[in-house]
Design a protein around this motif. Structure first.
Motif, PDB file in Angstrom:
ATOM      1  N   LEU A 163       0.826  -1.212   0.000  1.00  0.00           N
ATOM      2  CA  LEU A 163       0.000   0.000   0.000  1.00  0.00           C
ATOM      3  C   LEU A 163       0.860   1.261   0.000  1.00  0.00           C
ATOM      4  CD1 LEU A 163      -2.743  -1.117   2.553  1.00  0.00           C
ATOM      5  CD2 LEU A 163      -2.877  -1.113   0.051  1.00  0.00           C
ATOM      6  N   ALA A 164       2.008   1.194   0.681  1.00  0.00           N
ATOM      7  CA  ALA A 164       2.920   2.343   0.677  1.00  0.00           C
ATOM      8  C   ALA A 164       3.480   2.582  -0.716  1.00  0.00           C
ATOM      9  CB  ALA A 164       4.043   2.117   1.685  1.00  0.00           C
ATOM     10  N   GLU A 165       3.726   1.512  -1.473  1.00  0.00           N
ATOM     11  CA  GLU A 165       4.236   1.698  -2.835  1.00  0.00           C
ATOM     12  C   GLU A 165       3.166   2.301  -3.733  1.00  0.00           C
ATOM     13  OE1 GLU A 165       6.382  -0.713  -6.510  1.00  0.00           O
ATOM     14  OE2 GLU A 165       6.396  -1.568  -4.489  1.00  0.00           O
ATOM     15  N   ILE A 166       1.923   1.906  -3.545  1.00  0.00           N
ATOM     16  CA  ILE A 166       0.841   2.521  -4.317  1.00  0.00           C
ATOM     17  C   ILE A 166       0.805   4.023  -4.057  1.00  0.00           C
ATOM     18  CG2 ILE A 166      -1.670   2.646  -4.574  1.00  0.00           C
ATOM     19  CD1 ILE A 166      -1.776  -0.352  -4.033  1.00  0.00           C
ATOM     20  N   GLU A 167       0.992   4.414  -2.829  1.00  0.00           N
ATOM     21  CA  GLU A 167       0.999   5.838  -2.498  1.00  0.00           C
ATOM     22  C   GLU A 167       2.199   6.550  -3.129  1.00  0.00           C
ATOM     23  OE1 GLU A 167       0.879   5.811   1.739  1.00  0.00           O
ATOM     24  OE2 GLU A 167      -1.298   5.495   1.841  1.00  0.00           O
ATOM     25  N   ARG A 168       3.360   5.871  -3.175  1.00  0.00           N
ATOM     26  CA  ARG A 168       4.527   6.496  -3.830  1.00  0.00           C
ATOM     27  C   ARG A 168       4.280   6.673  -5.322  1.00  0.00           C
ATOM     28  NH1 ARG A 168       7.305   3.022  -0.341  1.00  0.00           N
ATOM     29  NH2 ARG A 168       7.746   1.518  -1.996  1.00  0.00           N
ATOM     30  N   ILE A 169       3.632   5.695  -5.954  1.00  0.00           N
ATOM     31  CA  ILE A 169       3.289   5.836  -7.374  1.00  0.00           C
ATOM     32  C   ILE A 169       2.358   7.028  -7.553  1.00  0.00           C
ATOM     33  CG2 ILE A 169       2.045   4.754  -9.287  1.00  0.00           C
ATOM     34  CD1 ILE A 169       3.018   2.043  -8.244  1.00  0.00           C
ATOM     35  N   ARG A 170       1.360   7.119  -6.705  1.00  0.00           N
ATOM     36  CA  ARG A 170       0.396   8.224  -6.778  1.00  0.00           C
ATOM     37  C   ARG A 170       1.087   9.575  -6.633  1.00  0.00           C
ATOM     38  NH1 ARG A 170      -2.847   8.601  -1.454  1.00  0.00           N
ATOM     39  NH2 ARG A 170      -0.766   9.364  -0.873  1.00  0.00           N
ATOM     40  N   ASP A 171       2.050   9.665  -5.741  1.00  0.00           N
ATOM     41  CA  ASP A 171       2.643  10.961  -5.404  1.00  0.00           C
ATOM     42  C   ASP A 171       3.836  11.336  -6.278  1.00  0.00           C
ATOM     43  OD1 ASP A 171       0.768  11.072  -3.387  1.00  0.00           O
ATOM     44  OD2 ASP A 171       2.149  10.344  -1.836  1.00  0.00           O
ATOM     45  N   HIS A 172       4.517  10.344  -6.866  1.00  0.00           N
ATOM     46  CA  HIS A 172       5.797  10.658  -7.494  1.00  0.00           C
ATOM     47  C   HIS A 172       5.957  10.187  -8.936  1.00  0.00           C
ATOM     48  CE1 HIS A 172       7.232  12.014  -3.615  1.00  0.00           C
ATOM     49  NE2 HIS A 172       6.922  10.846  -3.060  1.00  0.00           N
TER      50      HIS A 172
END
Length: 717
Positions: free
Chosen positions: A413-422
């Motif tokens: 889930l943290a990687e999904i957020e990194r994709i979303r943000d960066h």
């Protein structure tokens, strides 16, 4: 299995003080910007450098950087002798070692089709340009490394080296070739998932060890022998051929047996001799395989060696393998020693590995181009490694192992957020949550002891093992949490579905159909007939039918019109013309019209490749020498592909001829249950398979219910 040393438990190398590089340097100017005088390790790869964990050079490079090493990358360097001499010196002399890989694909599979035609593009190159890596890239790059700085330790790895670590059949040269260790002249070969091995090797070299002293690392191979090991001949494990009974030294001749005093017909009492087995430490036992010269000359011995290699693939019980290679030129014969496979990573190690500071985009010098492989995965997340399916034509199990290594929910889930943000261009769509398979997340054997002792090549063939946990609920929970991440609109599943596992979890199929499929779902039954499926180690078509029933039901419940896109393999070992005809009739009955099909490609080290090369079946004990029907000639391979594309008028003349030869002329005609018509549209039938003109608007597979593009019979005038 004893607990391995933690992947991140080493004391960092002193160069850690230089910090994290935005991108690992590819030029001397980039090194200067980082304040580096030299690189500790230089990685050479046949892929364009993309700083993303789906690409091997970035994964290994960032891992080594996390351990404090300065890592440079030469991606797709010129390899021709006149240009390569300069290119391989561009970053200077590496302090510790070279690391060489062909890239994410075997260079021969990357460049050539199953018909040995040159591909027109390369998905791992800028703008898909072909020709930016050499054939047999590992050996070529290794030669350039030796020419540049020959005294630097040379370590090879990646899938090309991994699948060629032993004497192997090479489809493109149609012969058995020596181990890649011999062909490349490398000091060490790292196979499988290389993280544990490459970190251990780097730290030992940094501590002053000579490369020739590093002989005990799991997942590595080298030229030489290890002292203190006892050898067992491989034929003691699996006899390569029918074992004839030893002659009875007391047997009488026919004349003596007929004499009045003969006792030849008297019953012989059974004598049992109890022998106390000697305890042997498997950890100090090596299996002596047939030599390169033997497997090259004798197909039965090649099949035997393939079987032994696959039997010794479980890191819990695998023993070292050793194979003699005669010198290609002057010099003494050499032994290739293969240590047991690497131990799988823990969930914590997987999390830490995928959370390293990847930029998740191509290197700046590639930003003006599109790299097809990156475009496909840039919004995807790897959630697991490994596959326990063991399909005979696939190399995933041989390379990644059959023990599933899963990441935690938190990390994913943290990687999904990194994709979303960066990640540039993200619009709320996660293209895939998966890995080698979509639905093996967190699945494992019920017992570590049973898992460590198991020698089966597959956990799901011929039936799903009773000891295998098949609970899909952790994956369902992950899907629901991924959909709930702020800014995420859709989460798709694009990895291959193991449908025989899926039917045990209708809840997962409902989740997949109603939330994670975008109209079409690719699935790979590979065939419909039991003969080919048995040689593929794939489940029967009944499992596909059950999956389709559930998928269609849940799609309708959600008010969605969705279709399965089945994939099939033509010309696989064990497949006859009758099998392909039966598959073609199944396709027509079910309304499938594949527009692109794949013929079997014998990749190095796969069990099906051993079948193709030898005509023997290494999936069974070779005592009985089970023969396999093999499709070799180009004409017959094209016929098998034509059966899959029965609807293409260009294939009809070939199919009509084959049907008459097979005694099935009754299938020629325009009836509903006939395969091909007796008439031929004007302008068709002369073009070869793969040489057709463009047909705009045709999807990869047409299915009943989609707008058809039929070939209509011309009206009579």
């Amino acid at each position: 299995m004893s607990a391995p040393r933690g992947l991140f438990s080493y004391r960092p190398y002193w160069a850690q003080r230089f910090g994290i590089a935005p991108f690992l340097p590819t030029t001397r100017a980039e090194m200067d910007e980082l304040g580096w005088e030299s690189c500790d390790i230089i990685l050479v790869t046949g892929d364009a450098y993309i700083d993303h964990p789906s690409f091997g050079m970035a994964l290994i490079g960032r891992l080594l950087e996390a351990h404090g090493f300065r890592v440079g990358i030469l991606d797709q360097p010129p390899w021709q002798p006149e240009r390569g001499a300069l290119a391989f010196r561009a970053l200077g002399r590496p302090n510790l070692m070279w690391g060489v890989t062909a890239g994410n694909m075997d260079s021969m599979v990357n460049r050539y089709t199953s018909d040995r035609r040159i591909r027109r593009d390369d998905a791992y190159s800028p703008d898909g340009a072909a020709g930016l890596r050499p054939d047999r890239a590992v050996a070529v790059y290794a030669a350039r490394c030796r020419e540049a700085f020959g005294d630097v330790p040379l370590v090879i790895g990646g899938i090309e080296a991994s699948l060629r670590r032993i004497a192997h059949y090479d489809y493109w040269s149609d012969k058995v070739r020596r181990s890649m260790l011999i062909e490349s002249g490398a000091d060490l070969l790292v196979y499988g998932n290389a993280e544990r091995a490459i970190v251990e090797i780097a730290h030992r070299l940094a501590a002053g060890a000579a490369i020739g002293e590093i002989r005990d690392v799991r997942g590595t191979a080298f030229v030489g022998l290890r002292p203190g090991f006892s050898e067992i001949d491989s034929t003691a494990i699996d006899a390569p051929g029918r074992v004839e009974p030893l002659p009875d030294p007391y047997a009488m001749s026919e004349e003596r047996a007929a004499a009045p005093c003969s006792t030849a017909s008297a019953p012989v009492p059974e004598r049992l001799v109890a022998l106390r087995p000697r305890k042997v430490d498997r950890a100090l036992q090596a299996i002596r395989m047939p030599s390169f010269e033997q497997v090259a000359a004798d197909p039965a011995l090649y099949a035997h060696a393939s079987r032994i290699l696959h039997l010794e693939s479980n890191p819990g019980n695998a023993r070292a393998l050793v194979q003699r290679h005669g010198a290609a030129g002057p010099g003494a014969p050499r032994d290739v020693w293969i240590n047991p496979p690497p131990l799988p990573l823990t969930t914590d190690e997987m999390d830490a590995l995928y959370e390293l500071p990847y930029a998740r985009i191509p290197h700046p010098r590639h930003r003006a181009a599109k790299i097809p492989a990156y475009e496909m995965i840039k919004f995807s997340v790897t959630i697991l490694r490994g596959c326990f399916g063991g399909c005979s034509f696939c190399s995933i199990t041989e390379h990644e192992g059959r023990i599933i290594q899963s990441r935690s929910e938190r990390s994913i889930l943290a990687e999904i957020e990194r994709i979303r943000d960066h990640t540039p261009g993200f619009h709320g769509i996660i293209s895939d949550l998966g890995g080698p398979t979509a639905n093996m997340y967190r699945m494992a054997c019920a017992s570590r002891e049973i898992e460590a002792a198991c020698r089966k090549p597959s956990c799901v063939y011929p039936e799903i093992c009773d000891n295998l946990g098949t609970d899909h609920s952790p994956l369902v929970a992950l899907y629901r949490k991924a959909r709930a991440v702020s800014g995420v609109k859709r989460v798709f599943v694009a990895s291959g579905v193991r449908y025989d596992l899926a039917v045990r979890s209708p809840e997962w199929i409902r989740e997949l159909a109603q939330h994670h499929t975008g109209g079409y779902l690719k699935i790979a039954p590979e065939h419909t007939e039991d003969g080919p499926l048995a040689h593929m180690m794939k489940p029967g078509i009944g499992a596909y039918d059950r999956f389709k029933e559930l998928f269609d039901r849940y799609s309708r419940d959600a008010g969605k019109e969705q279709y399965l896109i089945p994939y099939f393999i033509a010309a696989h070992p064990g497949t006859t013309d009758d099998d392909m005809l039966a598959l073609a009739l199944w396709l027509k009955r079910n309304g499938f019209r594949p527009d692109q099909v794949q013929a079997f490609l014998p990749s190095p080290m796969a069990s099906a490749t051993a079948m193709y090369h030898t005509g023997w079946n290494p999936l069974r004990s070779l005592k009985a020498r089970q023969r396999v029907h093999v499709v070799r000639g180009l004409a017959q391979r094209r016929l098998h592909k034509a059966f899959l594309r029965y609807h293409d008028p260009n294939n009809w003349p070939m199919l009509r001829e084959a049907l008459r030869r097979m005694g099935r002329a009754d299938l020629i005609g325009s009836g509903k249950h006939q395969l091909v018509p007796s008439w031929q549209p004007a302008g068709t039938g002369e073009q070869r398979e793969g040489r057709r003109g463009p047909r705009p608007g045709v999807s990869l597979t047409q299915h009943t219910g989609l707008p058809p593009m039929p070939h209509r019979k011309p009206r009579k005038r």
